[in-house]
Design an enzyme around this catalytic site. Structure first.
Site, PDB file in Angstrom:
ATOM      1  CG  ASP A  51      46.231  30.952  42.920  1.00  0.00           C
ATOM      2  OD1 ASP A  51      47.198  30.681  43.647  1.00  0.00           O
ATOM      3  OD2 ASP A  51      46.315  31.711  41.959  1.00  0.00           O
ATOM      4  CG  ASN A  54      46.719  35.364  30.987  1.00  0.00           C
ATOM      5  OD1 ASN A  54      47.123  35.801  32.066  1.00  0.00           O
ATOM      6  ND2 ASN A  54      46.008  34.250  30.896  1.00  0.00           N
ATOM      7  CG  HIS A  59      46.696  34.954  35.288  1.00  0.00           C
ATOM      8  ND1 HIS A  59      46.824  33.728  34.664  1.00  0.00           N
ATOM      9  CD2 HIS A  59      47.772  35.033  36.112  1.00  0.00           C
ATOM     10  CE1 HIS A  59      47.904  33.121  35.099  1.00  0.00           C
ATOM     11  NE2 HIS A  59      48.503  33.890  35.972  1.00  0.00           N
ATOM     12  CD  GLU A  94      43.795  32.194  33.513  1.00  0.00           C
ATOM     13  OE1 GLU A  94      44.406  33.256  33.263  1.00  0.00           O
ATOM     14  OE2 GLU A  94      44.358  31.092  33.554  1.00  0.00           O
TER      15      GLU A  94
HETATM   16  C1  F6R Z   1      50.037  32.151  41.747  1.00  0.00           C
HETATM   17  C2  F6R Z   1      49.188  33.055  40.989  1.00  0.00           C
HETATM   18  C3  F6R Z   1      49.503  33.462  39.596  1.00  0.00           C
HETATM   19  C4  F6R Z   1      50.981  33.780  39.352  1.00  0.00           C
HETATM   20  C5  F6R Z   1      51.217  34.149  37.897  1.00  0.00           C
HETATM   21  C6  F6R Z   1      52.676  34.395  37.603  1.00  0.00           C
HETATM   22  O1  F6R Z   1      49.521  31.944  43.041  1.00  0.00           O
HETATM   23  O2  F6R Z   1      48.190  33.439  41.509  1.00  0.00           O
HETATM   24  O3  F6R Z   1      48.723  34.603  39.275  1.00  0.00           O
HETATM   25  O4  F6R Z   1      51.362  34.831  40.190  1.00  0.00           O
HETATM   26  O5  F6R Z   1      50.757  33.117  37.075  1.00  0.00           O
HETATM   27  O6  F6R Z   1      53.374  33.199  37.719  1.00  0.00           O
HETATM   28  P1  F6R Z   1      54.959  33.152  37.650  1.00  0.00           P
HETATM   29  O7  F6R Z   1      55.448  33.876  38.850  1.00  0.00           O
HETATM   30  O8  F6R Z   1      55.301  31.684  37.708  1.00  0.00           O
HETATM   31  O9  F6R Z   1      55.349  33.819  36.381  1.00  0.00           O
END
Ligand code: F6R
Length: 251
Positions: A67, A136, A138, A143
């Site tokens: 992303d 959450n 994701h 989301e």
């Molecule tokens: C990042 C991504 C997100 C993160 C997730 C966890 O490329 O796709 O899904 O993996 O938000 O983020 P952290 O590791 O910062 O807790």
């Protein structure tokens, strides 16, 4: 599904790096899907060390990031492009043309999403996809929703995600509210998936992803249907799981 549970963040990072390195050793022209966020930073550090010690080379590896924020210049330190350069790409021998990250600055986002999907397909699909998980549930920026979004698409970020990611920005107002993300089908088409999670704040979404109902309201739950997925968890992220099902390395 395999669940590997280790002691702490560093062991999680090393284990995940070893899995990726093995993939690259077995198939030097691997197509690797990568994630950003705080969780994989340690893994990238171990990958850089594996490169520096001559264990692996990225010369023939192609990467696709999950992303990128919408409307954030790639030279902005909060962009995922910048993150990837800083944590991995500038430190290893990957050719620039092998690096793929969605471009959130183009005018025609729909076209960019189609282009990204085509690029993945042209490279023969993703061999191994690294994922983190949001509090959450994701994955990528898919989301919680009433339906799974299949392919690369534009996303309105969840309020919780905006709050969680505000720690990287000087104020919450600066956090982009939109992003481009691979879709659930894009992720599920990867031949292998490695999901990393560390810390108690991920325990609930990990529990739901593994034991919960398969539902788009907890996007990671769809991984229950993937034929080759491994969760690499530290014991805080794994504390709610049934200990009989874990490959424990901390006892
Ligand atoms: C990042 C991504 C997100 C993160 C997730 C966890 O490329 O796709 O899904 O993996 O938000 O983020 P952290 O590791 O910062 O807790």
């Amino acid at each position: 599904m395999r669940i590997i549970c280790v002691n702490n963040y560093d062991e999680m990072s090393e284990k995940a790096a070893n899995i990726l390195a093995s993939q690259i050793i077995l198939k030097p022209e691997s197509v690797v899907g990568l994630a950003t966020g705080s969780t994989p930073i340690g893994m990238y550090d171990h990958m850089v060390r594996a490169y520096e010690s001559g264990k692996i080379s990225f010369q023939r590896v192609t990467t696709f990031n999950l992303d990128e924020y919408f409307n954030l210049d790639k030279n902005n330190p909060q962009s995922y492009y910048f993150y990837m350069k800083k944590n991995l790409y500038d430190k290893v021998d990957i050719p620039n043309e092998n690096i793929n990250i969605p471009n959130g600055m183009v005018e025609d986002i729909e076209r960019e999403c189609i282009r990204y999907e085509k690029e993945i397909r042209n490279k023969g699909g993703i061999d191994i996809q690294v994922l983190g998980i949001g509090r959450n549930g994701h994955i990528g920026f898919n989301e919680p929703d009433i339906k799974f979004e299949a392919l690369t698409h534009m996303v309105n970020l969840d309020e919780q995600t905006i709050r969680d990611n505000s720690r990287f920005f000087s104020s919450i107002e600066e956090v982009p509210t939109k992003a481009i993300s691979m879709g659930i089908k894009t992720i599920m088409r990867a031949k292998k998936i490695v999901l990393l999670a560390s810390g108690k704040e991920k325990a609930e979404s990990i529990y739901e992803a593994i034991y919960g109902k398969i539902t788009p309201t907890l996007p990671a739950s769809v991984l229950q249907l993937h034929p080759d997925v491994v969760f690499v968890l530290d014991k805080d992220a794994a504390w709610k799981l049934d200990s009989k099902e874990l490959d424990k390395e901390y006892l």
